[in-house]
Design an enzyme around this catalytic site. Sequence first.
Site, PDB file in Angstrom:
ATOM      1  N   ALA A  75      92.737   9.029  24.030  1.00 58.02           N
ATOM      2  CA  ALA A  75      93.252   8.491  22.870  1.00 58.02           C
ATOM      3  C   ALA A  75      93.157   7.011  22.404  1.00 58.02           C
ATOM      4  CB  ALA A  75      94.830   8.912  22.585  1.00 58.02           C
ATOM      5  N   THR A  76      92.656   6.261  23.412  1.00 56.76           N
ATOM      6  CA  THR A  76      92.576   4.868  23.306  1.00 56.76           C
ATOM      7  C   THR A  76      91.098   4.796  22.471  1.00 56.76           C
ATOM      8  OG1 THR A  76      93.879   4.316  25.293  1.00 56.76           O
ATOM      9  CG2 THR A  76      92.001   2.639  24.520  1.00 56.76           C
ATOM     10  N   ASN A 154     105.741   7.125  21.862  1.00 53.61           N
ATOM     11  CA  ASN A 154     105.605   7.644  23.516  1.00 53.61           C
ATOM     12  C   ASN A 154     106.861   7.016  24.294  1.00 53.61           C
ATOM     13  OD1 ASN A 154     103.934   4.963  22.264  1.00 53.61           O
ATOM     14  ND2 ASN A 154     104.194   4.557  24.527  1.00 53.61           N
ATOM     15  N   GLN A 182     101.047  12.006  21.704  1.00 53.28           N
ATOM     16  CA  GLN A 182     102.362  12.475  22.459  1.00 53.28           C
ATOM     17  C   GLN A 182     102.784  14.064  21.416  1.00 53.28           C
ATOM     18  OE1 GLN A 182     104.464  11.520  24.655  1.00 53.28           O
ATOM     19  NE2 GLN A 182     102.986   9.671  25.236  1.00 53.28           N
ATOM     20  N   SER A 202      94.734  13.143  23.396  1.00 51.15           N
ATOM     21  CA  SER A 202      94.269  12.827  24.671  1.00 51.15           C
ATOM     22  C   SER A 202      94.734  13.932  25.538  1.00 51.15           C
ATOM     23  CB  SER A 202      95.112  11.550  25.150  1.00 51.15           C
ATOM     24  OG  SER A 202      94.698  11.394  26.471  1.00 51.15           O
ATOM     25  N   ALA A 203      93.835  14.627  26.348  1.00 52.06           N
ATOM     26  CA  ALA A 203      94.033  15.610  27.053  1.00 52.06           C
ATOM     27  C   ALA A 203      95.095  15.759  28.134  1.00 52.06           C
ATOM     28  CB  ALA A 203      92.732  16.050  27.835  1.00 52.06           C
ATOM     29  N   HIS A 204      95.346  14.467  28.963  1.00 52.87           N
ATOM     30  CA  HIS A 204      96.281  14.163  29.933  1.00 52.87           C
ATOM     31  C   HIS A 204      97.622  14.078  29.503  1.00 52.87           C
ATOM     32  CE1 HIS A 204      97.231   9.816  30.040  1.00 52.87           C
ATOM     33  NE2 HIS A 204      96.327   9.882  29.284  1.00 52.87           N
ATOM     34  N   THR A 242      76.516  11.287  27.233  1.00 56.24           N
ATOM     35  CA  THR A 242      76.345  12.805  27.828  1.00 56.24           C
ATOM     36  C   THR A 242      77.693  13.451  27.842  1.00 56.24           C
ATOM     37  OG1 THR A 242      74.329  12.285  28.952  1.00 56.24           O
ATOM     38  CG2 THR A 242      75.550  14.234  29.784  1.00 56.24           C
ATOM     39  N   CYS A 327     101.879   0.841  30.098  1.00 51.98           N
ATOM     40  CA  CYS A 327     101.181  -0.458  29.892  1.00 51.98           C
ATOM     41  C   CYS A 327     102.172  -1.669  30.094  1.00 51.98           C
ATOM     42  CB  CYS A 327     100.579  -0.599  28.638  1.00 51.98           C
ATOM     43  SG  CYS A 327      99.767   0.959  28.216  1.00 51.98           S
TER      44      CYS A 327
END
Length: 382
Positions: A75-76, A154, A182, A202-204, A242, A327
């Site tokens: 996401a960043t 978040n 989120q 974002s996958a995580h 790639t 962060c």
Amino acid sequence: MNAPVYLDYAATTPVDPLVAEAMAACLTTEGTFANPASRSHIYGWQAEEKVEAARAQVATLLAADPREVVWTSGATESNNLAIKGVFEAQDFSGHLITCVSEHKAVIDPAKWLEAKGVAVTWLKPDSAGCVSLAQVQAARRPDTRLVSLMHVNNETGAINPVSEIGAWCRAENILMHVDAAQSTGKLDVSVGGLSADLLSMSAHKFYGPKGVGALYVRRAIAHQLKAQIHGGGHERGLRSGTLATHQLVGIGVAAQLCHAQRVDEMARIGNLRNQLWDGIADLPDVRRNGAPASVSPTHLNVCFGGLDGEALLLSLRDIAISSGSACTSASMEPSYVLKAMGMSDADAHSSVRMSLGRFTTQADVARAIAHIRTIVGQLQAA
Ligand SMILES: *Cc1c(COP(=O)(O)O)cnc(C)c1O
């Protein structure tokens, strides 16, 4: 000693075992190891097939066309591509509307643009942590080009009225970017319903691997975006490099699982979150931050009045939680998100975030409640 109960899903989620299994099949010499851009042999075609299957899975979650999904590292990067990409395409002219309680991955690109000459309006959230359509309308200028707002915060879980704001932006011919890191896989993120032109994920944050994400780019506006990473022209020229087959297989399966389970899963998690709050709400000087009606079922942000948040985090050894964003918790500064909602430095310092997810159990919640009651009692008596 038992391992602590993990209540930090908003920072990152564990990888779902089904996701890990699908990814592992790309990490063997017999597996789908090839470069998906290799067009001259079957190994490359097989990798490309997996990447495109994943693109379709993510597109389904968004109710989008697979051609509108641009792979990124998370996401960043998606936020950077969306926000910088729109303004670079018009030589850093025009006006951006965003909010002071956004994630740093929106704030920092917006500040970078501000230094380049872009006019930025920084909205302030209300005491619930939300911005309103009326605020966006009041900030609007003739040269407003983009509104960038998060779906779910978040730290607090506050849900912004992004579909209402998106619908207005669409009618006014202003682009709308939604940081949905989120909310993806949790709330409804159909891009039509949100009227989003750009949406970051974002996958995580939804049981996939770290280091992979996507930016939804509405086809009709794709030409209004400038690539930020050049070389090779992958992803329709919007993001070269790639493609990481195993990572993309991971985000695809993660999206598919969430698409199938989301509604039931959120009901279950919301119940557990409410139980957690009910189990500690009667403690003296304990308050819930935000407005419960507009908070994601995954989040519980609590102020333990008079206690130091850092001391609390260190004392609560049986639960793994954080003060808010990963962060800011490295620094001892009180949360800028809570302060923007009008909280005092002291109350912000006394606040912690608990976030729940797919693998949280009833037993976890019971253990967390008992532990918090014990430790808070000890700290308050000290
Ligand atoms: C986690 C998060 C990000 C950053 O995502 P990464 O994939 O870790 O770079 C951005 N915005 C919000 C709201 C987040 O929760």
